[in-house]
Structure formats: C-alpha cells, structure tokens
Write a protein that holds these residues in place. Structure first.
Motif, PDB file in Angstrom:
ATOM      1  N   GLU A  53       0.827  -1.215   0.000  1.00  0.00           N
ATOM      2  CA  GLU A  53       0.000   0.000   0.000  1.00  0.00           C
ATOM      3  C   GLU A  53       0.860   1.263   0.000  1.00  0.00           C
ATOM      4  N   ASP A  54       2.007   1.176   0.666  1.00  0.00           N
ATOM      5  CA  ASP A  54       2.900   2.343   0.719  1.00  0.00           C
ATOM      6  C   ASP A  54       3.878   2.357  -0.459  1.00  0.00           C
ATOM      7  N   LYS A  55       3.698   1.437  -1.427  1.00  0.00           N
ATOM      8  CA  LYS A  55       4.536   1.329  -2.622  1.00  0.00           C
ATOM      9  C   LYS A  55       6.014   1.114  -2.289  1.00  0.00           C
ATOM     10  N   LYS A  56       6.250   0.364  -1.208  1.00  0.00           N
ATOM     11  CA  LYS A  56       7.630   0.070  -0.808  1.00  0.00           C
ATOM     12  C   LYS A  56       8.390  -0.694  -1.886  1.00  0.00           C
ATOM     13  N   ALA A  57       7.640  -1.416  -2.722  1.00  0.00           N
ATOM     14  CA  ALA A  57       8.293  -2.211  -3.767  1.00  0.00           C
ATOM     15  C   ALA A  57       9.100  -1.342  -4.732  1.00  0.00           C
ATOM     16  N   ASP A  58       8.667  -0.080  -4.904  1.00  0.00           N
ATOM     17  CA  ASP A  58       9.344   0.797  -5.861  1.00  0.00           C
ATOM     18  C   ASP A  58      10.761   1.152  -5.431  1.00  0.00           C
ATOM     19  N   LYS A 167      16.924   6.808 -17.700  1.00  0.00           N
ATOM     20  CA  LYS A 167      16.674   7.585 -18.907  1.00  0.00           C
ATOM     21  C   LYS A 167      15.460   7.103 -19.697  1.00  0.00           C
ATOM     22  N   SER A 168      14.762   6.113 -19.173  1.00  0.00           N
ATOM     23  CA  SER A 168      13.593   5.588 -19.877  1.00  0.00           C
ATOM     24  C   SER A 168      12.435   6.588 -19.861  1.00  0.00           C
ATOM     25  N   ILE A 169      11.738   6.696 -20.989  1.00  0.00           N
ATOM     26  CA  ILE A 169      10.565   7.578 -21.061  1.00  0.00           C
ATOM     27  C   ILE A 169       9.361   6.914 -20.394  1.00  0.00           C
ATOM     28  N   GLY A 170       9.148   5.645 -20.675  1.00  0.00           N
ATOM     29  CA  GLY A 170       8.038   4.912 -20.072  1.00  0.00           C
ATOM     30  C   GLY A 170       8.447   4.218 -18.791  1.00  0.00           C
ATOM     31  N   ASN A 171       7.490   3.595 -18.130  1.00  0.00           N
ATOM     32  CA  ASN A 171       7.760   2.853 -16.897  1.00  0.00           C
ATOM     33  C   ASN A 171       8.524   1.565 -17.179  1.00  0.00           C
ATOM     34  N   ILE A 172       9.405   1.210 -16.278  1.00  0.00           N
ATOM     35  CA  ILE A 172      10.065  -0.092 -16.287  1.00  0.00           C
ATOM     36  C   ILE A 172       9.424  -0.881 -15.147  1.00  0.00           C
ATOM     37  N   GLU A 173       8.700  -1.926 -15.483  1.00  0.00           N
ATOM     38  CA  GLU A 173       7.885  -2.637 -14.489  1.00  0.00           C
ATOM     39  C   GLU A 173       8.381  -4.057 -14.265  1.00  0.00           C
ATOM     40  N   ILE A 174       8.192  -4.541 -13.047  1.00  0.00           N
ATOM     41  CA  ILE A 174       8.525  -5.918 -12.685  1.00  0.00           C
ATOM     42  C   ILE A 174       7.325  -6.540 -11.992  1.00  0.00           C
ATOM     43  N   ASP A 175       6.874  -7.663 -12.501  1.00  0.00           N
ATOM     44  CA  ASP A 175       5.772  -8.418 -11.904  1.00  0.00           C
ATOM     45  C   ASP A 175       6.340  -9.200 -10.718  1.00  0.00           C
ATOM     46  N   LEU A 176       6.033  -8.766  -9.515  1.00  0.00           N
ATOM     47  CA  LEU A 176       6.625  -9.381  -8.324  1.00  0.00           C
ATOM     48  C   LEU A 176       6.155 -10.818  -8.109  1.00  0.00           C
ATOM     49  N   GLU A 177       4.908 -11.106  -8.461  1.00  0.00           N
ATOM     50  CA  GLU A 177       4.442 -12.497  -8.341  1.00  0.00           C
ATOM     51  C   GLU A 177       5.244 -13.402  -9.264  1.00  0.00           C
ATOM     52  N   ASN A 178       5.439 -12.941 -10.487  1.00  0.00           N
ATOM     53  CA  ASN A 178       6.225 -13.711 -11.447  1.00  0.00           C
ATOM     54  C   ASN A 178       7.678 -13.805 -11.004  1.00  0.00           C
ATOM     55  N   PHE A 179       8.209 -12.709 -10.439  1.00  0.00           N
ATOM     56  CA  PHE A 179       9.589 -12.714  -9.936  1.00  0.00           C
ATOM     57  C   PHE A 179       9.772 -13.819  -8.894  1.00  0.00           C
ATOM     58  N   VAL A 180       8.870 -13.872  -7.912  1.00  0.00           N
ATOM     59  CA  VAL A 180       8.986 -14.890  -6.859  1.00  0.00           C
ATOM     60  C   VAL A 180       8.879 -16.289  -7.452  1.00  0.00           C
ATOM     61  N   PHE A 181       7.903 -16.492  -8.327  1.00  0.00           N
ATOM     62  CA  PHE A 181       7.701 -17.807  -8.950  1.00  0.00           C
ATOM     63  C   PHE A 181       8.939 -18.237  -9.723  1.00  0.00           C
ATOM     64  N   ARG A 182       9.469 -17.318 -10.536  1.00  0.00           N
ATOM     65  CA  ARG A 182      10.622 -17.648 -11.373  1.00  0.00           C
ATOM     66  C   ARG A 182      11.880 -17.872 -10.540  1.00  0.00           C
ATOM     67  N   PHE A 183      12.111 -16.991  -9.563  1.00  0.00           N
ATOM     68  CA  PHE A 183      13.360 -17.095  -8.805  1.00  0.00           C
ATOM     69  C   PHE A 183      13.361 -18.258  -7.822  1.00  0.00           C
TER      70      PHE A 183
END
Length: 206
Positions: A53-58, A167-183
């Motif tokens: 909720e506090d966007k700590k992931a960012d 320097k990216s114009i758009g957002n660089i996003e990471i799916d945390l659910e997928n990150f946990v599953f993959r890692f």
C-alpha cells in the motif's frame, strides 16, 4: 549504545555470521552465501507482495535485484570452481560480475568435463536461468558503457552514464508475483545442480 555485533538475550533474535561457514570449505562457503542472497531477494519480494500500500516495492526492488543477481553470480562462480576441481585446473573463482559471461564459462566447462551430466541435461535444467539472463541483458545493454551489472546498486555507471531505467521515457515494471515464482525455480535448480556436482561428482561429504 549497544554494538550491532553483540548478543541478544533471546537466542532466536541472533544471527550467527559464521555458523554456516567453515575455514576448510571454500566452495561450500560461496554456495551458502549464494543461498542467502537468493533467499533475501525472494523474501523481500514476498514482503512487498504481502503489503504494498505504501509502494515500498518501488524502492525495495533495487536491493531485491541486487541480491538476486549477486546470488546467481555466487552460485555460478561456485559451480565453476567445482568444475575446475573436477577438470584438475588450478583456477578457482573466475570472472567479474557479468553473470552472462560467467554462465557461458560454466557451460563450456560442462562440455569439457564430459561427466555424468551432459550438456543437453545442463541446458535443459538451466532454461529458466538462461531466459532470465537473456531478458536482463536485453534491458541493461541500453547502458552504453561497462559495469552494467551495477544497475541496481547505482543509478549510473562508473563514467556517470545513467542506467536504462533512469533515462527511460516509459515505466520499467517488474511483476513481483512472477519474480517470486521464477526465482524460486531458479534457486531450486542452482541448489540441485551445486549439490549434485559438489557431493556426487566431487565426492564431498554432507
């Protein structure tokens, strides 16, 4: 002021820095640290998933990626060291921080070793890791100079060129659910591979 390096009255609130470390087990020490960094990345990502909720992931995504990539680096260096022993090479840890190069070095040693682990079996088991490394380097190659693996430790490289996400114009996003599953799958594979080569091929005792 109580020192950080001190004992807590509650045994369960103490971290023992040397309990999984042995002065006569260099390779195992590397692999134990690899496990720690990888687990830290996964647990931090799970923490963000439990409440963001506090966007700590960012902001926590930077130590998450640093731990994940350093964990991979240590696993691969440990595996290379095992293969060096099996190939009767005097080399120990090789390479810098570029996990793509270290992975390719490991694959070449598997080919040279010609043991019970075939190159085809190795590549099949490492498919998840290879996919991540390819994806990662597709991103970080956008930074033109060296020291690209520092992207999660600093916002710029050693000549102060901004990394890809700055320097990216758009957002660089990471799916945390997928990150946990993959890692979790990547870590399981690296654990299995290192245990097999260390205990079976190198014949070290548990």
């Amino acid at each position: 002021m109580q020192p950080i390096f001190s004992r807590n009255i509650d045994f369960n609130k103490i971290a023992f820095v040397n309990w999984r470390i042995d002065k006569d087990a260099d390779i195992r020490n590397i692999l134990n640290l690899a496990e720690g960094y990888s687990d830290a990345a996964i647990e931090l990502a799970k923490l963000c998933l439990s409440d963001n909720e506090d966007k700590k992931a960012d902001i926590l995504i930077f130590p998450i990626l640093t731990n994940a990539n350093h964990g991979i680096e240590l696993y691969l260096k440990g595996l290379n060291w095992i293969l060096n022993k099996l190939l009767e090479s005097a080399n120990k840890i090789e390479g810098g921080h570029n996990i793509q190069q270290i992975f390719q070095t490991l694959k070449s040693k598997i080919k040279l070793y010609k043991g019970r682990l075939s190159v085809r079996e190795f590549e099949a088991s490492m498919e998840e890791l290879q996919s991540y490394i390819t994806e990662l380097f597709d991103k970080i190659e956008a930074t033109p100079k060296d020291n690209k693996m520092d992207f999660s430790r600093y916002p710029f490289n050693n000549v102060y060129d901004n990394h890809f996400y700055v320097k990216s114009i758009g957002n660089i996003e990471i799916d945390l659910e997928n990150f946990v599953f993959r890692f979790e799958k990547i870590k399981e594979t690296l654990d299995t591979m290192s245990d097999y080569l260390y205990y079976q091929e190198l014949n070290h005792e548990w």
